[in-house]
Write a protein that holds these residues in place. Sequence first.
Motif, PDB file in Angstrom:
ATOM      1  N   ARG A  26      20.322  -2.719 -26.008  1.00  0.00           N
ATOM      2  CA  ARG A  26      21.733  -2.367 -25.804  1.00  0.00           C
ATOM      3  C   ARG A  26      22.584  -3.533 -25.324  1.00  0.00           C
ATOM      4  O   ARG A  26      23.714  -3.326 -24.874  1.00  0.00           O
TER       5      ARG A  26
ATOM      6  N   HIS B 138      32.053   3.786 -15.090  1.00  0.00           N
ATOM      7  CA  HIS B 138      31.133   3.825 -16.233  1.00  0.00           C
ATOM      8  C   HIS B 138      30.330   2.525 -16.298  1.00  0.00           C
ATOM      9  O   HIS B 138      29.114   2.534 -16.492  1.00  0.00           O
ATOM     10  N   MET B 139      30.997   1.411 -16.088  1.00  0.00           N
ATOM     11  CA  MET B 139      30.327   0.116 -16.119  1.00  0.00           C
ATOM     12  C   MET B 139      29.303   0.029 -14.987  1.00  0.00           C
ATOM     13  O   MET B 139      28.183  -0.449 -15.192  1.00  0.00           O
TER      14      MET B 139
ATOM     15  N   ARG C 250      27.795   2.568 -13.596  1.00  0.00           N
ATOM     16  CA  ARG C 250      26.673   3.458 -13.961  1.00  0.00           C
ATOM     17  C   ARG C 250      25.749   2.758 -14.965  1.00  0.00           C
ATOM     18  O   ARG C 250      24.526   2.762 -14.794  1.00  0.00           O
TER      19      ARG C 250
ATOM     20  N   HIS D   2      31.324   0.839 -30.408  1.00  0.00           N
ATOM     21  CA  HIS D   2      30.651   1.263 -29.173  1.00  0.00           C
ATOM     22  C   HIS D   2      29.951   2.609 -29.375  1.00  0.00           C
ATOM     23  O   HIS D   2      28.778   2.759 -29.057  1.00  0.00           O
TER      24      HIS D   2
ATOM     25  N   GLY E  98      31.284  -3.520 -24.287  1.00  0.00           N
ATOM     26  CA  GLY E  98      31.810  -2.796 -23.132  1.00  0.00           C
ATOM     27  C   GLY E  98      32.671  -3.669 -22.243  1.00  0.00           C
ATOM     28  O   GLY E  98      33.762  -3.261 -21.827  1.00  0.00           O
TER      29      GLY E  98
ATOM     30  N   SER F 271      20.045   5.801 -22.801  1.00  0.00           N
ATOM     31  CA  SER F 271      18.919   5.083 -22.200  1.00  0.00           C
ATOM     32  C   SER F 271      18.055   6.020 -21.352  1.00  0.00           C
ATOM     33  O   SER F 271      18.471   7.106 -20.970  1.00  0.00           O
TER      34      SER F 271
ATOM     35  N   GLY G 194      31.959   7.668 -19.490  1.00  0.00           N
ATOM     36  CA  GLY G 194      32.461   7.086 -20.736  1.00  0.00           C
ATOM     37  C   GLY G 194      33.341   8.081 -21.474  1.00  0.00           C
ATOM     38  O   GLY G 194      34.423   7.746 -21.967  1.00  0.00           O
TER      39      GLY G 194
ATOM     40  N   TYR H 202      26.889  10.426 -16.397  1.00  0.00           N
ATOM     41  CA  TYR H 202      26.818  10.182 -17.835  1.00  0.00           C
ATOM     42  C   TYR H 202      28.079  10.654 -18.571  1.00  0.00           C
ATOM     43  O   TYR H 202      28.165  10.541 -19.779  1.00  0.00           O
TER      44      TYR H 202
END
Lengths: 134, 223
Positions: B121, B107-108, B110, B209, B128, B219, B44, B41
């Motif tokens: 989202r 990050h994408m 994840r 974002h 993103g 989330s 990002g 987490y």
Amino acid sequence: MRVRGLAFFPNFLLREVVIMFTTAASIFLLASLFPASLLEPANPFETPKPIFPEWYFLYVYGFLKFWTWDIGPLKAKTLGIIISMVLFPLLLFLVPFIDRNPEVNLKRRPIAVLLGVITVAAVLFFTIYGIIFE
Amino acid sequence: MRRQLYEWIDKRTKLSKYWDSIAKHPVPPHVSDGVRTNPVYCLGGIAFLCFIILVVTGMFLAMYYKPTPDEAYDSIRYIMEEVPMGAFIRSVHHWAANMMVAAVMLHMIRVYFTGAYKPPRELNWVIGVLLFLLTTAFGFTGYLLPWDQLAYWATTIGIQINSGIPIVGSYIGKLLMGGNEIGPNTLSRFYAIHTIVLPITLTLLLGIHFILVRIHGISGRYL
Ligand code: HEM
């Protein structure tokens, strides 16, 4: 909204700060150990060998080498470009609209997980392909 | 003293009224339970940190860099050999850029595997993907700037590939080169894109974002 949990500030941010310092330290370390390079000045009349793009473009590069099949009137090279530079990003944009399963638990969305694993594996595969077939 | 400063600022900004809603939102236990934080987490945030480092080091590089074919290479060599800390600053810029792309990709991944792109989202996922493409565009335009052999020829191939896109490709190629070949126009527009167009666009999108992340909250659990 939520009541449970850790306050973002300062509790969570403090933990983030530790990770941030580690990140910054690794960047500084890498920069000291492996400085950015500078080759000979550009010469439009002499193509060097090999030429590598940045590593994050290698999967496109590798895919274009891999895809050698014409389909109908479409040449292999054009198809390779359409698939890797148009269809793939388009598919990325559309992910939330294709996957309508409301489940977020990994175990209850096997198809999405499988497709994700295949995509990551394919990108890695074509990246390596791009390096080996230079 | 501290108290006075605080009150002086707060009288003028009313910050304390908004502070809780900006900073005191809870982070859910599957992200951090107070002892252990799930590092996926943080990706990002790591990408964002890299971006900040890139902006700062980029400012220093821009003070010496000259975006013309005659001067670009020599200005980079000057940075590497003459400017105090120049080689270090350029290398930090280089590594932060690579780290940022890696962090954005992870990050994408994840977000994908935690199913964080699902309603509400979806829009933030689309933003993103734009951020991801902009990040790679940063890399593509930055690669040409040193105007060395690798820069020149890797860009040549990149532009060839872009020009191969059916229908719009030849326009994209011309637009990127500012003409029919890689030359002074290409270098100055890559510089403009790299240092003005992309930073402003990326910053605006990042603002949206982050606001959306705050509106939605992080989330739910994925396991
Ligand atoms: C410049 C690049 C980017 C930056 C700096 C960035 C930053 C962030 C940050 C700080 C968060 C908070 C949670 C976390 O860190 O995991 C976040 C969440 C999120 N990001 Fe990004 N991001 C970037 C690119 C992307 C990309 C490429 C995607 C996907 C295509 C994406 C989709 C999302 C989504 C859907 C969330 C909400 C996740 C959740 O609620 O669990 N972002 N982003």
